[in-house]
Design an enzyme around this catalytic site. Structure first.
Site, PDB file in Angstrom:
ATOM      1  N   ARG A  88       0.858  -1.178   0.000  1.00  0.00           N
ATOM      2  CA  ARG A  88       0.000   0.000   0.000  1.00  0.00           C
ATOM      3  C   ARG A  88       0.898   1.234   0.000  1.00  0.00           C
ATOM      4  NH1 ARG A  88      -1.975   2.919   4.879  1.00  0.00           N
ATOM      5  NH2 ARG A  88      -3.585   4.357   4.198  1.00  0.00           N
ATOM      6  N   HIS A 114      -2.878  10.854   1.286  1.00  0.00           N
ATOM      7  CA  HIS A 114      -2.242  10.628   2.587  1.00  0.00           C
ATOM      8  C   HIS A 114      -1.618  11.966   3.024  1.00  0.00           C
ATOM      9  CE1 HIS A 114      -0.650   7.218   5.311  1.00  0.00           C
ATOM     10  NE2 HIS A 114      -0.303   8.349   5.895  1.00  0.00           N
ATOM     11  N   GLU A 116      -7.010   8.264   6.982  1.00  0.00           N
ATOM     12  CA  GLU A 116      -7.241   8.893   8.286  1.00  0.00           C
ATOM     13  C   GLU A 116      -7.718  10.341   8.213  1.00  0.00           C
ATOM     14  OE1 GLU A 116      -3.823   8.324  10.804  1.00  0.00           O
ATOM     15  OE2 GLU A 116      -3.940   6.147  10.664  1.00  0.00           O
ATOM     16  N   ASN A 148      -6.594   1.311  10.379  1.00  0.00           N
ATOM     17  CA  ASN A 148      -5.258   1.638  10.879  1.00  0.00           C
ATOM     18  C   ASN A 148      -5.350   1.615  12.398  1.00  0.00           C
ATOM     19  OD1 ASN A 148      -4.778   2.163   8.189  1.00  0.00           O
ATOM     20  ND2 ASN A 148      -4.315   4.330   8.459  1.00  0.00           N
ATOM     21  N   TYR A 189      -3.289   1.393  16.114  1.00  0.00           N
ATOM     22  CA  TYR A 189      -2.039   1.476  16.880  1.00  0.00           C
ATOM     23  C   TYR A 189      -2.244   1.262  18.375  1.00  0.00           C
ATOM     24  CZ  TYR A 189       0.200   3.052  12.633  1.00  0.00           C
ATOM     25  OH  TYR A 189       0.688   3.092  11.355  1.00  0.00           O
ATOM     26  N   GLU A 246      -2.830  -0.485   8.395  1.00  0.00           N
ATOM     27  CA  GLU A 246      -1.640  -0.053   9.133  1.00  0.00           C
ATOM     28  C   GLU A 246      -1.677  -0.643  10.530  1.00  0.00           C
ATOM     29  OE1 GLU A 246      -0.789   4.166   9.449  1.00  0.00           O
ATOM     30  OE2 GLU A 246      -1.344   4.510   7.366  1.00  0.00           O
TER      31      GLU A 246
HETATM   32  C1  GBH Z   1      -0.638   6.857  11.049  1.00  0.00           C
HETATM   33  O1  GBH Z   1      -1.230   7.807  11.866  1.00  0.00           O
HETATM   34  C2  GBH Z   1      -0.337   7.491   9.728  1.00  0.00           C
HETATM   35  O2  GBH Z   1      -1.266   7.074   8.752  1.00  0.00           O
HETATM   36  C3  GBH Z   1       1.061   7.275   9.254  1.00  0.00           C
HETATM   37  O3  GBH Z   1       1.344   8.168   8.224  1.00  0.00           O
HETATM   38  C4  GBH Z   1       2.017   7.409  10.416  1.00  0.00           C
HETATM   39  O4  GBH Z   1       3.350   7.370  10.014  1.00  0.00           O
HETATM   40  C5  GBH Z   1       1.733   6.283  11.361  1.00  0.00           C
HETATM   41  O5  GBH Z   1       0.400   6.283  11.752  1.00  0.00           O
HETATM   42  C6  GBH Z   1       2.583   6.321  12.627  1.00  0.00           C
HETATM   43  O6  GBH Z   1       2.293   7.432  13.399  1.00  0.00           O
HETATM   44  O7  GBH Z   1      -1.908   9.709  20.648  1.00  0.00           O
HETATM   45  O8  GBH Z   1      -1.597   8.062  22.406  1.00  0.00           O
HETATM   46  O9  GBH Z   1      -3.817   8.876  21.921  1.00  0.00           O
HETATM   47  C7  GBH Z   1      -1.557   7.359  13.158  1.00  0.00           C
HETATM   48  C8  GBH Z   1      -2.316   8.411  13.923  1.00  0.00           C
HETATM   49  C9  GBH Z   1      -1.819   7.602  16.102  1.00  0.00           C
HETATM   50  C10 GBH Z   1      -3.789   8.874  15.718  1.00  0.00           C
HETATM   51  C11 GBH Z   1      -2.369   7.112  17.398  1.00  0.00           C
HETATM   52  C12 GBH Z   1      -4.324   8.408  17.045  1.00  0.00           C
HETATM   53  C13 GBH Z   1      -3.774   7.650  19.213  1.00  0.00           C
HETATM   54  C14 GBH Z   1      -2.706   7.302  20.217  1.00  0.00           C
HETATM   55  N1  GBH Z   1      -2.859   7.909  15.167  1.00  0.00           N
HETATM   56  N2  GBH Z   1      -3.226   8.112  17.957  1.00  0.00           N
HETATM   57  S1  GBH Z   1      -2.492   8.571  21.381  1.00  0.00           S
END
Ligand code: GBH
Length: 463
Positions: A67, A111, A156, A291, A293, A357
């Site tokens: 991707r 993006h 996002e 996505n 995390y 992601e």
């Molecule tokens: C993605 O964004 C992006 O699509 C990518 O470009 C980027 O490199 C990758 O992630 C890594 O950052 O802030 O502790 O509350 C992720 C964006 C990250 C938004 C986690 C919400 C919540 C965790 N997200 N965040 S916190």
């Protein structure tokens, strides 16, 4: 029940985005984007010139999908009108290289790198940008549509709208709650218009990638307090609507959540939401890119002012829990992924899901014999187990893409963050496969995880 293998046709892959890896920002007629002045990515991974090497790396990993995103200002330097053929040539060659290597391209159209010229005409808070986005989607499809089957419109939009226009941490760096809500609506409209155009042009599959995560109280994450007070339940629900319902509901059900509308109304008014918009936004999609995390942890806290990134979040505290964290400080909670996929499957039963992601930033130590990133291996392994649990419970998850193939430019954080399976020395551009890359290659070859260390996330903590 104890299936330790992933579905036969499960898609394994990696993700990147244009501004984070390409470099060559001033080359071959690319126009400036809102990120160029905000946080100059310089040469990044020089992927623009080294893409054949990077495709070879992926072939070596054995991935079935890659991707990447197309840079709008590379294709349309002024955002609209004049097409830059050299920009399209780059993606044309990249797609051919991928197909030759047996790797399926998943193309993200936006993006976050809006052409600066469109920002100067008002950017996403301006309705016209949605129509320009659909025109751009058409231009890219005209060139790549004979070889690219799967198209993701936006990456996002919550982050782009709220971190970019309300918190001001991302480009374009505005700090206006009203701009953020209008930007979000116009991104949704752009998604719908582009989805319609792509479909009409014969695209096989159209989808979108959203940042999604369970919103939980500290007690839910640690398992110490399962019953929510009314205030906590309200806090959880409000943040969930702001981050997720604001996008999922219009796209998948053609409506905005009631309580979100109240917040938008008192912040930005509703004049920008015109008759017919929601029908356009609710174009059927084939794939929802997830996505994921970290969970979002909140609790009710009377008197707490609204967080800048979440206009309307008065009386809610964004907090942390004593769990393991990545170098970004993000909580590592794999079971939240099971929970998330379960909820999405329940709320939108027909939807095909894909993890577009997932990954982690950990500091790398380069030694004489490689990069030993055991923490990244555990992170990915635990999230794959969490994903498998969701699949066993019935979630339709087509595949998993690691963020990221390469260490790359991490937006407002620059180059200090390392999310890659492949280490990049930004001085020499030398690539080194980390242990996680070698491990991922084995996972792909085997079509799943080894049975030996079967560990499953516990769900009782988040149920
Ligand atoms: C993605 O964004 C992006 O699509 C990518 O470009 C980027 O490199 C990758 O992630 C890594 O950052 O802030 O502790 O509350 C992720 C964006 C990250 C938004 C986690 C919400 C919540 C965790 N997200 N965040 S916190």
């Amino acid at each position: 029940m104890s299936r330790t293998r992933f579905p036969e046709d499960f898609v394994w892959g990696t993700s990147t985005s244009a501004y984070q890896v390409e470099g060559a920002n001033g080359e071959d007629g690319r126009g400036p984007s809102i990120w160029d002045s905000f946080s100059d990515s310089g040469a990044a991974c020089d992927h623009y010139h080294r893409y054949p090497d990077d495709v070879r790396l992926m072939k070596d990993l054995g991935v079935g999908a890659y991707r990447f995103s197309v840079s709008w200002p590379r294709v349309l330097p002024e955002g609209a009108g004049r097409v830059n053929p050299a920009g399209l040539d780059f993606y044309d060659k990249l797609v051919d290289e991928l197909l030759d290597a047996g790797i399926k391209p998943y193309v993200t159209l936006y993006h976050w790198d809006l052409p600066q010229a469109l920002e100067e005409r008002g950017g996403w808070p301006e309705r016209d940008t949605a129509y320009r986005f659909a025109d751009y989607a058409q231009v890219v499809h005209d060139r790549l549509g004979d070889r690219v089957g799967t198209w993701l419109t936006l990456n996002e939009p919550w982050v782009a709208a709220f971190i970019g226009h309300a918190a001001g941490i991302h480009a374009p760096g505005r700090k206006s709650a009203a701009d953020a809500f209008t930007a979000a609506h116009h991104m949704l409209l752009g998604h719908g218009l582009a989805a319609r155009a792509l479909r009409a042009a014969g695209a096989a599959e159209v989808g979108v990638a959203l940042n999604l995560a369970p919103v939980l109280t500290p007690g839910q994450v640690t398992g110490s307090g399962k019953r929510l007070s009314e205030e906590d339940a309200e806090a959880v629900d409000r943040i969930d609507q702001l981050m997720h319902g604001q996008f999922l509901e219009p796209m998948l059900r053609g409506r905005y959540p009631e309580r979100l509308l109240e917040i938008v109304d008192r912040t930005a008014g509703l004049g920008h939401v015109r008759d017919g918009d929601l029908e356009i936004i609710a174009q059927p999609i084939d794939l929802l890119g997830v996505n994921y995390y970290a969970p979002c942890v909140v609790q009710a806290q009377p008197g707490e002012p609204a967080d800048l990134a979440y206009p309307g979040s008065e009386n809610i505290l964004f907090t942390t829990v004593p769990t393991a964290v990545t170098a970004m400080g993000w909580a590592i909670v794999p079971s939240a992924l099971t929970l998330l996929l379960g909820r999405l499957s329940r709320d939108y039963p027909d939807l095909n899901l894909m993890i577009t992601e997932n990954g982690a930033d950990f500091a790398d130590t380069v030694t004489g014999d490689g990069v030993h990133d055991a923490d990244r291996v555990s992170f990915i392994e635990e999230h794959l187990r969490a994903l498998l649990t969701a699949v066993e419970q019935g979630a339709k998850v087509r595949g998993y893409l690691v963020w990221s193939l390469l260490d790359c430019h991490e937006w407002a954080d620059g180059y200090q963050r390392r999310f890659g399976l492949v280490h990049v020395d930004f001085g020499t551009q030398r690539r080194i496969m980390k242990d996680s890359a070698l491990w991922y290659r084995d996972v792909i070859k085997r079509g799943g995880l080894g049975d030996d260390r079967l560990r499953r996330p516990t769900l009782e903590t988040v149920a």
